[in-house]
Design a protein around this motif. Structure first.
Motif, PDB file in Angstrom:
ATOM      1  N   PRO A 345       0.777  -1.240   0.000  1.00 23.15           N
ATOM      2  CA  PRO A 345       0.000   0.000   0.000  1.00 23.15           C
ATOM      3  C   PRO A 345       0.813   1.296   0.000  1.00 23.15           C
ATOM      4  O   PRO A 345       0.430   2.256  -0.658  1.00 23.15           O
ATOM      5  N   GLU A 346       1.925   1.310   0.721  1.00 23.46           N
ATOM      6  CA  GLU A 346       2.675   2.564   0.843  1.00 23.46           C
ATOM      7  C   GLU A 346       3.757   2.751  -0.210  1.00 23.46           C
ATOM      8  O   GLU A 346       4.289   3.846  -0.387  1.00 23.46           O
ATOM      9  N   MET A 347       4.108   1.691  -0.944  1.00 27.21           N
ATOM     10  CA  MET A 347       5.309   1.735  -1.778  1.00 27.21           C
ATOM     11  C   MET A 347       5.269   2.848  -2.827  1.00 27.21           C
ATOM     12  O   MET A 347       6.186   3.673  -2.918  1.00 27.21           O
ATOM     13  N   TYR A 348       4.193   2.900  -3.635  1.00 32.69           N
ATOM     14  CA  TYR A 348       4.153   3.901  -4.700  1.00 32.69           C
ATOM     15  C   TYR A 348       3.800   5.287  -4.180  1.00 32.69           C
ATOM     16  O   TYR A 348       4.015   6.286  -4.875  1.00 32.69           O
ATOM     17  N   PHE A 349       3.272   5.348  -2.971  1.00 29.40           N
ATOM     18  CA  PHE A 349       3.144   6.656  -2.317  1.00 29.40           C
ATOM     19  C   PHE A 349       4.531   7.268  -2.165  1.00 29.40           C
ATOM     20  O   PHE A 349       4.758   8.431  -2.525  1.00 29.40           O
ATOM     21  N   PHE A 350       5.476   6.489  -1.654  1.00 34.06           N
ATOM     22  CA  PHE A 350       6.835   6.992  -1.466  1.00 34.06           C
ATOM     23  C   PHE A 350       7.568   7.180  -2.798  1.00 34.06           C
ATOM     24  O   PHE A 350       8.326   8.142  -2.971  1.00 34.06           O
ATOM     25  N   VAL A 351       7.349   6.275  -3.737  1.00 29.81           N
ATOM     26  CA  VAL A 351       8.002   6.390  -5.051  1.00 29.81           C
ATOM     27  C   VAL A 351       7.591   7.699  -5.733  1.00 29.81           C
ATOM     28  O   VAL A 351       8.434   8.459  -6.215  1.00 29.81           O
ATOM     29  N   MET A 352       6.279   7.956  -5.779  1.00 27.66           N
ATOM     30  CA  MET A 352       5.796   9.157  -6.450  1.00 27.66           C
ATOM     31  C   MET A 352       6.076  10.421  -5.640  1.00 27.66           C
ATOM     32  O   MET A 352       6.326  11.495  -6.214  1.00 27.66           O
TER      33      MET A 352
END
Length: 370
Positions: A345-352
């Protein structure tokens, strides 16, 4: 719950929010984003042609990566508040997640009487919790150093990470102290490395689990064979062995997207020392789907090319002296070391957030120069 695939409430949120974005905004997707997704698609097709992956494993991963990464891109694209403000909201939220974690920890230790209960707050496991709040820890660590006074947010988050008794959390703390150095000189390097050494010795001597995992891992990799080490070491050693097997067949491209779990069950019985313990036999399949580490999974499925693309992304959008950029790099380090899920859930929040923070800061710097 699991019904063929993992079904999470998070997916419902993504679907509803995506429909809202599509209904109210005209969003153009970045060409580089489409290019990366195209490469992943071709990787899966290459694996299918060589029969190193299955259609289900490839398709499930590709769809998950595409939908969630595109959603987070669109989410940040339409925001009227900047990336720095969004990060501060996340950091404050991490503080409250830790507060809840204390109540959950007390419930597990005192009310349930479980002496082995570890703080994990709303997460499934302590390692995931520690990884999730680590950028906030780094952020408040830097603010404490800059203001030269103890920050209550830092104390709460640090205490929660320590109570999680997570090896990943301890590594994250050590990485945070290392990345605090903005300008390397003899004095700053001495202070930071001394701090890292002190904390390492504290973790090693005060946490039996951390000591056991470290000692067992060193022992297993030293002789390249399992000899009764703990289950965490078994998960790491076995998945690394599978990745090595996959790379030996195709070092440049790996086995293809979604191939690691297929390669695992095809090759696990060749693992050195597997039959030295009946407990190992019963644990076959442990972390087979996520490879126990994103770095191991990338190497296994996407080969050296996938690893290079990952490193290029991290270095290309890194801002040397920016607190948010460094904080998210700590997350990337831990994510690569542990938890090989491609779309947690959090991975692409941090990526973007990492990407848009770079874009906004570089644009601001360019305007200032003009």
């Amino acid at each position: 719950v699991r019904y063929y695939i993992d079904l999470k409430f998070f997916y419902l949120i993504i679907i509803v929010n995506s429909m809202i974005l599509l209904a109210f905004y005209n969003i153009k997707i970045n060409r580089d984003h489409i290019f990366i997704l195209s490469l992943l698609f071709m990787s899966g097709l290459w694996g299918l042609l060589r029969e190193t992956t299955s259609f289900y494993n490839f398709f499930a991963q590709f769809i998950g990566i595409s939908i969630i990464s595109l959603y987070y891109y669109a989410f940040f694209k339409v925001q009227k508040i900047n990336a720095e403000t969004i990060f501060k909201i996340y950091a404050k939220a991490s503080f409250y997640v830790c507060i809840y974690g204390f109540f959950d920890f007390i419930y597990g230790r005192i009310i349930l009487g479980n002496d082995w209960y570890r703080l994990k707050s709303v997460m499934m496991e302590p390692a995931h919790f520690a990884t999730l709040v680590m950028p906030a820890f780094y952020y408040y660590l830097v603010r404490t150093i800059e203001n030269k006074r103890i920050n209550v947010y830092l104390v709460i988050i640090l205490t929660a990470i320590v109570l999680s008794n997570s090896s990943v959390g301890y590594i994250g703390i050590l990485c945070s102290f290392f990345l605090v150095i903005k300008k390397i000189n003899i004095r700053s390097a001495f202070i930071v490395f001394t701090t890292i050494l002190v904390f390492f010795l504290l973790f090693y001597n005060l946490s039996p689990e951390f000591k056991m995992r470290l000692d067992d891992s060193v022992s297993a990799f030293k002789v390249y064979e399992l000899k009764g080490e703990n289950i965490s070491t078994f998960a790491l050693f076995s998945n690394l062995f599978i990745a090595k097997t996959s790379l030996s067949n195709d070092p440049f491209l790996g086995g293809g997207l979604g191939s690691h779990v297929v390669s695992y069950f095809n090759n696990i019985h060749f693992l050195p020392g597997l039959r030295s313990s009946t407990e190992y036999i019963s644990k076959i399949g442990l972390n087979a789907r996520d490879a126990n580490s994103l770095l191991i999974r990338i190497l296994s499925e996407l080969g050296i090319l996938g690893f290079l693309f990952t490193m290029i992304f991290i270095f290309k959008f890194f801002i040397k002296k920016d607190i948010i950029s460094r904080a998210i790099v700590v997350y990337f380090i831990l994510k690569l070391l542990r938890e090989g899920h491609y779309f947690s859930p959090e991975m692409y929040f941090f990526v973007m957030l990492y990407y848009f923070n770079y874009k906004q800061k570089i644009t601001t710097m360019a305007i200032d120069l003009i």
